[in-house]
Design an enzyme around this catalytic site. Structure first.
Site, mmCIF file in Angstrom:
data_model
loop_
_atom_site.group_PDB
_atom_site.id
_atom_site.type_symbol
_atom_site.label_atom_id
_atom_site.label_comp_id
_atom_site.label_asym_id
_atom_site.label_seq_id
_atom_site.Cartn_x
_atom_site.Cartn_y
_atom_site.Cartn_z
ATOM 1 C CB CYS A 112 30.690 38.264 36.788
ATOM 2 S SG CYS A 112 30.043 38.465 38.468
ATOM 3 C CG HIS A 254 31.066 41.970 35.333
ATOM 4 N ND1 HIS A 254 29.707 41.817 35.539
ATOM 5 C CD2 HIS A 254 31.653 41.812 36.548
ATOM 6 C CE1 HIS A 254 29.500 41.560 36.812
ATOM 7 N NE2 HIS A 254 30.652 41.555 37.454
ATOM 8 C CG ASN A 284 28.137 42.770 40.044
ATOM 9 O OD1 ASN A 284 27.668 41.975 39.253
ATOM 10 N ND2 ASN A 284 29.380 42.677 40.485
#
Length: 333
Positions: A112, A254, A284
């Protein structure tokens, strides 16, 4: 004279199929309310059969190049956890399909945090005069590595790609990236992982189960580590840039979890309403989450020219990274 990497174009690509919480919930003994309260996700986009990470990367990259007003780049970096193949890298195929065959092209693997790592790498190429223009893409088909019966992960993640074009410019002009802060902690490697498929498992002499080929995350362990690491990294780049938290107009972190985004803003001392978030609509998307959030905020007018922006991410490895920029005037592809 020193050269900076300057944001010159932006674009994104989402698979057309959006899957709501209501569609997922029955198989997971869950509900829309439960998923929203714990993750902030309402729906996520899911790649159809036959769609690969490179397909989304090409879509986002083409839009970013068009936004920049120039179809050329000297290098292509693809940040991804879900490459088309273990070997070779996905970036060369993406470059070729975009008409950029022959340029440097490689993948960046930091889960990520991958997009921020790729931005720093691209900035280094520009500073070293190895490139004048770099296309940086974060692209994922994360649903391809999920266990559809694992409620802790199946409800959170989605697929998509976002991209930016960086050009050589001056350190004090709008869009210039930096300073950067990057870090890692390999002692936490098992907290965010796909156990099987690599040399560690293949050479263990123990056959892998089907479940071990799926993504695993120790959510409770990761939650506060993510907040603390992103906050510390964010404060580091603010200090290096000579900014205070009050100077930040938009925090783009993020998109891990809505509660992480909120706690991060609190820890940094930045009002929650300055956080950019699209997790409700896309979930996500790992390495794609920051460029997707940036492109949506730009398109919606949430990000405006002159806004001071803090980018920060946390991911598997464990890895983290941050940078800042003043938002430039960009065309929408």
């Amino acid at each position: 004279m020193s050269r900076a990497a300057v944001l010159a174009g932006i674009g994104s690509c989402l698979p057309p199929r959006a899957v709501s919480n209501a569609e997922l919930a029955p198989a997971l003994d869950s509900s829309d309310a439960w998923i929203r309260s714990r993750t902030g996700v309402r729906r996520r986009h899911v790649a159809d059969p036959g769609t690969a990470t490179s397909d989304l990367a090409v879509g986002a990259g083409a839009r970013a190049l068009k936004s920049s007003g120039e179809p050329q780049a000297d290098a292509v970096l693809v940040a991804t956890t879900t490459p088309d193949h273990p070997c070779p890298a996905t970036a060369p195929a993406v470059a070729s399909r975009l008409g950029l065959g022959g340029v440097a092209a490689y993948d960046v693997s930091a889960v990520c945090t991958g997009f921020v790592y790729a931005l720093a790498t691209a900035a280094g190429l520009i500073a070293a005069r190895a490139a004048d223009r770099v296309l940086v893409i974060g692209a994922e088909t994360f649903t391809s590595i999920l266990d559809p019966t694992d409620r802790s992960t199946a409800v959170i993640f989605g697929d998509g790609a976002g991209a930016v074009v960086l050009r050589a410019g001056e350190p004090d002009e709008p869009g210039a990236l930096g300073p950067f802060d990057l870090g890692s902690d390999g002692e936490g490697q098992d907290l965010i992982t796909v156990p099987a498929g690599g040399s560690r498992q293949r050479l263990s002499g123990v056959p892998a189960t089907a479940a071990e080929h799926c993504f695993r995350m120790a959510g409770k362990e990761v939650f506060w580590r993510a907040v603390r690491r992103m906050a510390r990294s964010g404060r580091t780049v603010l200090d290096r840039a000579g900014w205070s938290p009050a100077d930040v107009d938009r925090l783009v972190s993020h998109q891990a979890n809505a509660r992480i985004i909120q706690h991060l803003a609190d820890d940094l001392g930045i009002p929650r309403d300055r956080s950019v978030s699209d997790i409700a609509e896309v979930g996500n998307t790992a390495a794609a989450s920051i460029p997707l959030a940036l492109d949506r905020a730009h398109a919606d007018g949430v990000l405006r020219a002159g806004d001071r922006v803090l980018l920060t991410a946390f991911g598997g490895g464990l890895t983290w990274g941050s940078t800042v920029l003043t938002w430039p005037r960009l065309e929408r592809a």
